[in-house]
Design an enzyme around this catalytic site. Structure first.
Site, PDB file in Angstrom:
ATOM      1  N   HIS A 206     -48.650   4.625  14.409  1.00 35.98           N
ATOM      2  CA  HIS A 206     -48.848   3.825  13.205  1.00 35.98           C
ATOM      3  C   HIS A 206     -48.547   4.557  11.906  1.00 35.98           C
ATOM      4  CE1 HIS A 206     -52.607   6.118  12.936  1.00 35.98           C
ATOM      5  NE2 HIS A 206     -52.656   5.740  11.676  1.00 35.98           N
ATOM      6  N   ARG A 207     -48.433   5.876  11.923  1.00 37.12           N
ATOM      7  CA  ARG A 207     -48.289   6.603  10.658  1.00 37.12           C
ATOM      8  C   ARG A 207     -46.932   6.346  10.022  1.00 37.12           C
ATOM      9  NH1 ARG A 207     -52.060  10.381   9.135  1.00 37.12           N
ATOM     10  NH2 ARG A 207     -53.704  10.700  10.674  1.00 37.12           N
TER      11      ARG A 207
END
Length: 361
Positions: A206-207
């Site tokens: 998700h980063r």
């Protein structure tokens, strides 16, 4: 012991998880005002945690939502400042390293309440990460700093921060201990996906450093697609958009060994992580949860703030390199004996005790 009014600020998935054992301990002897900034505003990314973990419903939901770092942080500060003015808390309590944390820290620093930071002293030493900026600035604004480990306290001391520091252990360990058995008893996700313990890999991505860089995202996709075991991949909304925009969605969707699923609730996620043969993740929180659940971890980043897990041999940094990911997925060397790094599962009680003893000038 005087009764305190504590304004707790949360806004993202890891903070909801960390907040529930602290809120439970705090509300026995003190008054808590819970503020949800709305940084994660999708029901699957935030509301579900209040339901599953029995976190009290927020007294305020600021509804800030997504946006650029400056705009989001500024809007949070504006709305939080009004709440602090109205509620006049004794303490503002913040968690971790999000924009919600920094916004609350800056508001508290410019007003009367003491500022308390849960998860103080962590460093990735990568100033390109917004989280690093948030956690460093918050630590240097804080009156009370709750370090999850001795090494985190040593980092604070090296930066000249010694007053107000307590080594409490990690509240996420408290949370995992409470949730693990409930997840085993109540979650049916393994049955629903026709999976068995130890026979699949879990993946989370998700980063922004990974999702917004096509080269890195492609390396992760190629690495995961090479796994000999099935890969269960709950797809974060940001990641889904990035995969579609970069033309990589079909590569994952067409891979025979990759099982793409919607984001799951916390109980289901803990069950997946507990049962996984190993996890591939770019989340700091998941690295720790894997450690607590005895699950081998490979981290899809070039550095981590949880360096102790790497030093202990339970976490391997692979970045976004497909070859390194492939090798780490295939590594079957036995894991070393796991050390005790982050306390004994009573961090929340220690945090509340330190708050109770604090006398704000």
């Amino acid at each position: 012991m005087s009764r305190l009014k504590v304004l707790s600020v949360v806004g993202a998935r890891p903070q909801f998880i960390k907040a529930f054992p602290v809120s439970d301990a705090l509300r026995r002897d003190h008054d808590e005002v819970l503020v949800h900034t709305g940084q994660h505003y999708d029901e699957s990314m935030s509301g579900v945690f209040f339901d599953e973990l029995d976190i009290p419903e927020p007294d305020y939901n600021l509804g800030v939502g997504s946006g650029g770092h400056a705009a989001q942080t500024a809007e949070m500060m504006t709305r939080l400042d009004a709440v602090v003015a109205d509620e006049a808390p004794d303490v503002v309590l913040v968690y971790g390293d999000t924009n919600s944390t920094l916004a609350a820290a800056l508001v508290a620093a410019k007003r009367d309440p003491a500022l308390a930071h849960v998860e103080a002293g962590l460093r990735s030493h990568n100033w390109e990460m917004p989280e690093e900026v948030n956690r460093v600035l918050t630590d240097h604004c804080s009156d009370l700093l709750f370090a999850p480990s001795e090494s985190a306290a040593e980092t604070l001391a090296a930066e000249g921060i010694r007053d107000g520091v307590s080594v409490t252990g990690d509240v996420q360990y408290d949370a995992v201990l409470r949730v693990r058995e409930a997840a085993r008893e109540r979650s049916t996700i393994l049955d629903g996906l026709d999976l068995r313990d130890g026979e699949y890999v879990l993946a989370t991505v998700h980063r922004a450093a990974n999702t917004d860089d096509r080269g890195r995202l492609e390396g992760i996709v190629e690495g995961l697609a090479s796994s000999e075991l099935p890969v269960v991949f709950p797809v974060h909304p940001r990641t889904e958009g990035a995969l579609e925009a970069s033309g990589l969605w079909s590569r994952l969707a067409d891979a025979e060994n990759v099982v793409l699923v919607e984001p799951v609730g916390y109980l289901d996620f803990v069950r997946l992580l507990d049962g996984a043969e190993r996890v591939a993740t770019d989340s700091g929180g998941v690295q720790k949860e894997a450690f607590y659940l005895d699950t081998r971890c490979l981290t899809l980043r070039d550095e981590t703030e949880w360096t102790e897990t790497v030093d202990a041999g339970w976490n391997t940094l692979v970045g976004a390199d497909a070859t390194a990911i492939r090798a780490a997925l295939a590594d079957d060397d036995p894991l070393p004996e796991k050390p005790s790094l982050y306390g004994d599962g009573s961090a929340a009680e220690r945090i509340v005790a330190a708050l109770s003893e604090y006398e704000h000038a």
